[in-house]
Design a protein around this motif. Structure first.
Motif, short mmCIF file in Angstrom:
data_model
loop_
_atom_site.label_atom_id
_atom_site.label_comp_id
_atom_site.label_asym_id
_atom_site.label_seq_id
_atom_site.Cartn_x
_atom_site.Cartn_y
_atom_site.Cartn_z
N VAL A 146 0.83 -1.22 0.00
CA VAL A 146 0.00 0.00 0.00
C VAL A 146 0.86 1.27 0.00
O VAL A 146 2.01 1.25 0.43
N TRP A 148 1.28 5.75 0.64
CA TRP A 148 1.28 6.61 1.82
C TRP A 148 0.12 7.60 1.86
O TRP A 148 -0.02 8.33 2.83
N ASN A 149 -0.69 7.68 0.81
CA ASN A 149 -1.66 8.79 0.79
C ASN A 149 -2.90 8.54 1.67
O ASN A 149 -3.42 9.48 2.26
N LYS A 172 2.61 -4.86 3.46
CA LYS A 172 3.78 -3.98 3.44
C LYS A 172 3.31 -2.54 3.26
O LYS A 172 2.93 -2.11 2.17
N PHE A 223 -1.82 -4.66 -5.01
CA PHE A 223 -0.93 -3.49 -4.95
C PHE A 223 -1.71 -2.22 -5.21
O PHE A 223 -2.53 -2.16 -6.13
N GLY A 225 -0.53 1.79 -5.81
CA GLY A 225 0.62 2.69 -5.90
C GLY A 225 0.74 3.22 -7.31
O GLY A 225 -0.26 3.30 -8.05
N SER A 226 1.94 3.57 -7.70
CA SER A 226 2.12 4.22 -9.00
C SER A 226 2.05 3.21 -10.14
O SER A 226 2.31 2.01 -9.96
N THR A 229 5.47 1.40 -10.74
CA THR A 229 5.74 0.28 -9.84
C THR A 229 4.82 -0.90 -10.15
O THR A 229 5.25 -2.06 -10.16
N LEU A 248 -3.83 1.80 -9.53
CA LEU A 248 -2.66 2.61 -9.89
C LEU A 248 -3.01 4.09 -10.02
O LEU A 248 -3.94 4.57 -9.40
N GLY A 249 -2.23 4.80 -10.81
CA GLY A 249 -2.33 6.25 -10.85
C GLY A 249 -3.51 6.75 -11.68
O GLY A 249 -4.27 5.97 -12.25
N CYS A 281 -5.31 9.44 -5.85
CA CYS A 281 -5.27 8.83 -7.18
C CYS A 281 -6.46 9.27 -8.02
O CYS A 281 -6.40 9.24 -9.24
N GLU A 381 0.70 12.38 -13.94
CA GLU A 381 0.12 12.47 -12.59
C GLU A 381 1.09 13.25 -11.70
O GLU A 381 2.23 12.84 -11.50
P1 NAD Z 1 4.80 3.77 -5.18
O1 NAD Z 1 4.42 2.96 -6.37
O2 NAD Z 1 6.11 4.43 -5.18
O3 NAD Z 1 4.78 2.87 -3.87
C1 NAD Z 1 3.61 2.17 -3.45
C2 NAD Z 1 4.04 1.03 -2.56
O4 NAD Z 1 4.81 0.11 -3.33
C3 NAD Z 1 4.94 1.44 -1.37
O5 NAD Z 1 4.63 0.62 -0.28
C4 NAD Z 1 6.33 1.14 -1.90
O6 NAD Z 1 7.27 0.92 -0.89
C5 NAD Z 1 6.06 -0.13 -2.70
N1 NAD Z 1 7.04 -0.42 -3.74
C6 NAD Z 1 7.82 0.44 -4.43
N2 NAD Z 1 8.59 -0.24 -5.31
C7 NAD Z 1 8.28 -1.55 -5.19
C8 NAD Z 1 8.71 -2.74 -5.83
N3 NAD Z 1 9.63 -2.71 -6.79
N4 NAD Z 1 8.17 -3.90 -5.46
C9 NAD Z 1 7.21 -3.95 -4.51
N5 NAD Z 1 6.76 -2.87 -3.84
C10 NAD Z 1 7.28 -1.67 -4.20
O7 NAD Z 1 3.61 4.80 -4.96
P2 NAD Z 1 3.50 5.92 -3.83
O8 NAD Z 1 4.40 7.04 -4.22
O9 NAD Z 1 3.64 5.31 -2.48
O10 NAD Z 1 1.97 6.34 -3.99
C11 NAD Z 1 1.55 7.21 -4.95
C12 NAD Z 1 0.97 6.49 -6.15
O11 NAD Z 1 -0.06 5.60 -5.73
C13 NAD Z 1 0.32 7.43 -7.12
O12 NAD Z 1 0.68 7.09 -8.43
C14 NAD Z 1 -1.17 7.19 -6.92
O13 NAD Z 1 -1.98 7.49 -7.98
C15 NAD Z 1 -1.20 5.75 -6.55
N6 NAD Z 1 -2.42 5.44 -5.80
C16 NAD Z 1 -3.42 4.75 -6.42
C17 NAD Z 1 -4.60 4.49 -5.76
C18 NAD Z 1 -5.71 3.73 -6.43
O14 NAD Z 1 -6.55 3.21 -5.72
N7 NAD Z 1 -5.75 3.63 -7.73
C19 NAD Z 1 -4.76 4.90 -4.45
C20 NAD Z 1 -3.73 5.60 -3.84
C21 NAD Z 1 -2.55 5.85 -4.53
#
Ligand code: NAD
Length: 478
Positions: A146, A148-149, A172, A223, A225-226, A229, A248-249, A281, A381
């Motif tokens: 997950v 941080w937002n 994680k 997952f 995140g971005s 990733t 994702l984003g 997101c 984004e």
């Molecule tokens: P990030 O992708 O950098 O990290 C997200 C998570 O993945 C963190 O826990 C990070 O430590 C982990 N991570 C990073 N690299 C990894 C790898 N190689 N293998 C496994 N885990 C890994 O994203 P962020 O900066 O923490 O969050 C912002 C992003 O999340 C933005 O792009 C946003 O749009 C997206 N987001 C999406 C939603 C959704 O529901 N669609 C919700 C919230 C945030």
């Protein structure tokens, strides 16, 4: 405050003995030193989850699992103030917003607590002589990763259905925001969750998150995140054919037609992009406005944006807190510079507001006009308090601009014309669309993205499908 990893029912130090600093974005001060998980800790957590999958958890009925989730919800409510303050200090969100997020996390556990014994298979009238039916079974060990937002809320969105279906998990959290996840692990133990069912390993993506994704005994990765990733995770998960779901984003469009309720639209539009300092997101960060309304809309938007109170998240009246980190602050500032360099007009914001704590990561909300669809600020984004306004000439162009994006998470449409609502909501490629409002998430309804915004749908009853396997059984009657 819990700062150690949570593995096999209790707190443990990282095997490396390492800790790392977690700071309060409001003032840059050290908030905690947290154990830094690595590949060896992931191994230990997965072993605990594998063992737990064969323990008392596997013998519980769905109703018993559901009751534990309901107890977790109750404990979150009982600890609301403590958890909200922890989230506020860790993620920099205004305290009132943090309280609402704790409520949403509790609501999520309640929803899936109730759903646990309402997810079942079916009997199927096959042509063979006998009985054909399906069973829903847990996938196995799930790795939940997950950002941080919305740290606790997004963890709850994954934990609720994963546990309701009887899986065991390794969560994680983001290295920036591990504190409420660790607190939750303790509450879950108090609620009666058997040891090893929920393990929490904070740590960096490379070296910790990637070890979870690669682990051969992990059967599913969920997952958030971005997109960058998520793309890497999907490739890694191909080995072993792990189940993957990705949130994702986004670069979500807010489509404003000239017959809209302008007052309501402006008020909702500013919140839909600046809430949580734009670190959302679903942020509607591209406002597409009919050119007849454009100038009037922009004037109103700027006037309203200037009224936001940016400040210390614990101060009464604060509406927008700091962004998460110095790194994120610099990234957003670079986008603002790029917007100006590409010729868009910065009408307000984008600077450090007066009177905010010296070492916090604050930015006033920024509005760009005169942007075109090719600019980086209109395509990428930003994940910060920045919006750009782009005019369109007619419905066809509005749809084309909305869809001219690698993403497809959320969208809003503002119009009083029902026919247009039907046409535009069908034509826009987005997992979530709201009409005459800016809502994105309803706990009971599916949430997820088209295109580069993800794979699978979280929330609602459909999320249970992401955390269960379907087994088809045929019993011959001869
Ligand atoms: P990030 O992708 O950098 O990290 C997200 C998570 O993945 C963190 O826990 C990070 O430590 C982990 N991570 C990073 N690299 C990894 C790898 N190689 N293998 C496994 N885990 C890994 O994203 P962020 O900066 O923490 O969050 C912002 C992003 O999340 C933005 O792009 C946003 O749009 C997206 N987001 C999406 C939603 C959704 O529901 N669609 C919700 C919230 C945030």
């Amino acid at each position: 405050m819990l700062t150690k990893l949570w593995i096999d029912g209790g707190p443990v130090s990282a095997l490396s003995g390492r800790t790392y600093p977690v700071v309060n974005p409001a003032d840059g001060a050290l908030l905690a030193k947290v154990s830094e998980g690595g590949a060896a800790d992931i191994d230990a957590a997965v072993d605990a989850a594998v063992k737990a999958a064969g323990g008392p958890w596997s013998r519980m009925t769905a109703r018993e699992r559901g009751r534990i989730l309901l107890k977790i919800a109750g404990l979150i409510r009982a600890q609301r103030e403590t958890l909200a303050l922890l989230e506020c200090r860790n993620a920099g969100k205004p305290l009132g917003d943090a309280r609402e997020e704790m409520d949403l996390a509790a609501d999520t556990f309640e929803y899936y607590g109730g759903a646990a014994n309402k997810h079942f298979g079916e009997t199927i009238p096959v042509s063979g002589a006998g009985l054909d039916y399906t069973l829903r079974e847990p996938v196995g060990v799930c790795g939940l990763i997950v950002p941080w937002n919305f740290p606790l809320v997004i963890a709850a969105w994954k934990l609720g259905p994963a546990l309701a279906c009887g899986n065991t998990v390794v969560l994680k959290p983001s290295p920036e925001t591990p504190l409420t996840a660790l607190a939750l692990a303790k509450l879950a133990a108090e609620a009666g969750l058997p040891e090893g069912v929920l393990n929490v390993v904070p740590g960096p993506g490379p070296g910790c998150g990637d070890a979870l994704v690669r682990h051969p005994k992990v059967r599913k990765i969920s997952f958030t995140g971005s997109t960058a990733t998520g793309t890497g995770i999907m490739k890694e998960a191909a080995d072993g054919i792990k189940r993957v779901s990705l949130e994702l984003g986004g670069k979500s469009p807010n489509i404003v037609f000239d017959d809209c309720d302008l007052d309501l639209c402006v008020e909702k539009s500013v919140w839909s992009v600046f809430y949580n300092a734009g670190q959302d997101c679903c942020a509607r960060s591209r406002i597409l406005v009919h050119r007849k309304l454009h100038d009037k809309f922009v004037d109103r938007l700027v006037a309203r944006t200037k009224r936001f109170v940016v400040g210390h998240p614990e101060k009464k009246g604060t509406q927008i807190g700091p962004v998460i980190s110095h790194r994120q602050h610099s990234k957003i500032a670079a986008y603002i510079a790029s917007g100006k360099a590409e010729g868009a007009e910065l009408l307000c914001g984008g600077v450090r507001p007066k009177g905010v704590p010296k070492n916090g990561f604050y930015l006033s909300p920024a509005v760009f006009a005169g942007a075109d669809a090719e600019m980086r600020i209109a395509r990428e984004e930003i994940f910060g308090p920045v919006v750009c306004v782009i005019p369109f000439k007619d419905e066809g162009e509005a749809i084309a601009l909305a869809n001219d994006s690698a993403y497809g998470l959320s969208a809003s449409v503002w119009t009083r014309d029902v026919g247009r609502v039907l046409r535009v909501t069908r034509a826009v490629q987005s997992g979530v669309i709201s009409v005459n409002t800016s809502s994105s998430v309803h706990l009971e309804a599916p949430f997820g993205g088209y295109k580069g915004s993800g794979l699978g749908r979280e929330l609602g009853l459909k999320a249970l499908d992401l955390y269960s396997e379907v087994k088809n059984v045929f019993i011959s009657n001869v």
